[in-house]
Scaffold this active site. Structure first.
Site, short mmCIF file in Angstrom:
data_model
loop_
_atom_site.label_atom_id
_atom_site.label_comp_id
_atom_site.label_asym_id
_atom_site.label_seq_id
_atom_site.Cartn_x
_atom_site.Cartn_y
_atom_site.Cartn_z
N CYS A 1 -52.61 -52.29 31.69
CA CYS A 1 -52.30 -51.15 32.54
C CYS A 1 -51.28 -49.92 31.83
O CYS A 1 -51.15 -50.19 30.98
CB CYS A 1 -51.36 -51.38 33.63
SG CYS A 1 -50.27 -52.31 33.77
N GLU B 1 -47.17 -43.20 41.19
CA GLU B 1 -47.54 -43.50 41.05
C GLU B 1 -49.09 -43.11 41.50
O GLU B 1 -49.04 -43.91 41.89
CB GLU B 1 -48.11 -44.85 39.63
CG GLU B 1 -46.98 -45.25 38.63
CD GLU B 1 -47.71 -46.24 37.48
OE1 GLU B 1 -46.78 -45.34 36.60
OE2 GLU B 1 -48.83 -46.55 37.92
#
Length: 174
Positions: A66, A113
């Protein structure tokens, strides 16, 4: 010599993007773009233990990879770049979901996010993983049952976002 700050895309209230230094988005909890990758081999998912030296969530288990795109970097290009940088691998990726989450990641830092999630497949018997030790301490393949049992038994061993993904998006953790 000072490191050049990494500039990533934050998201304004109207949905437009603006450039912000990566640490600032986390100290201020700003909404920003991110990418999460899940590499599968049949019923096994590749997970990584983040390097203990990472500025947040060091030593914790996370999904395959990620990251945050650099300012004006296309998301898929970012995903491929980071797979190479962190794990030394290259696999085909498919976009799967776009999700939003918010989580305290410790040390006064916060993630908020908009994440584009990608999946890829690999043959774990032949995939040569070469992790960057500054990014990744360890990798392993787990089944769905192993993953969910480990998260239930030791949730603090897993990053906040990976626990959220496992709970909210089980199709991406199998």
């Amino acid at each position: 010599m000072n490191a050049v700050p990494i500039i990533i895309p934050a998201i304004a209230a109207d949905g437009s993007l603006y450039p912000v230094e990566k640490l600032k988005v986390h100290t201020d909890g700003l909404f920003h773009l991110a990418v999460s990758i899940f590499i599968f081999d049949g019923d096994h998912l590749l997970i990584q233990k983040r390097a203990s030296s990472k500025y947040h969530c060091g030593g914790m288990w996370a999904n395959s990879c990620c990251t945050h795109p650099h300012w004006e970097e296309p998301l898929e290009q970012c995903a491929h770049r980071r797979l190479s940088e962190e794990l030394g691998i290259s696999v085909s990726l498919l976009p799967r979901l776009v999700v939003e989450y918010s989580a305290d990641v410790g040390s006064g830092l916060h993630e908020h996010e908009k994440v584009t999630m990608y999946t890829g497949t690999a043959d774990r018997a032949t995939l040569r993983i070469e992790p960057d030790p500054l990014e990744v301490e360890e990798t392993r393949w787990v089944t769905r049952d192993q993953l969910h049992a480990e998260i239930a038994q030791n949730p603090e061993s897993f990053t906040p976002w990976f626990r959220i993904y496992a709970e909210r998006y089980p199709e991406l953790t199998f």
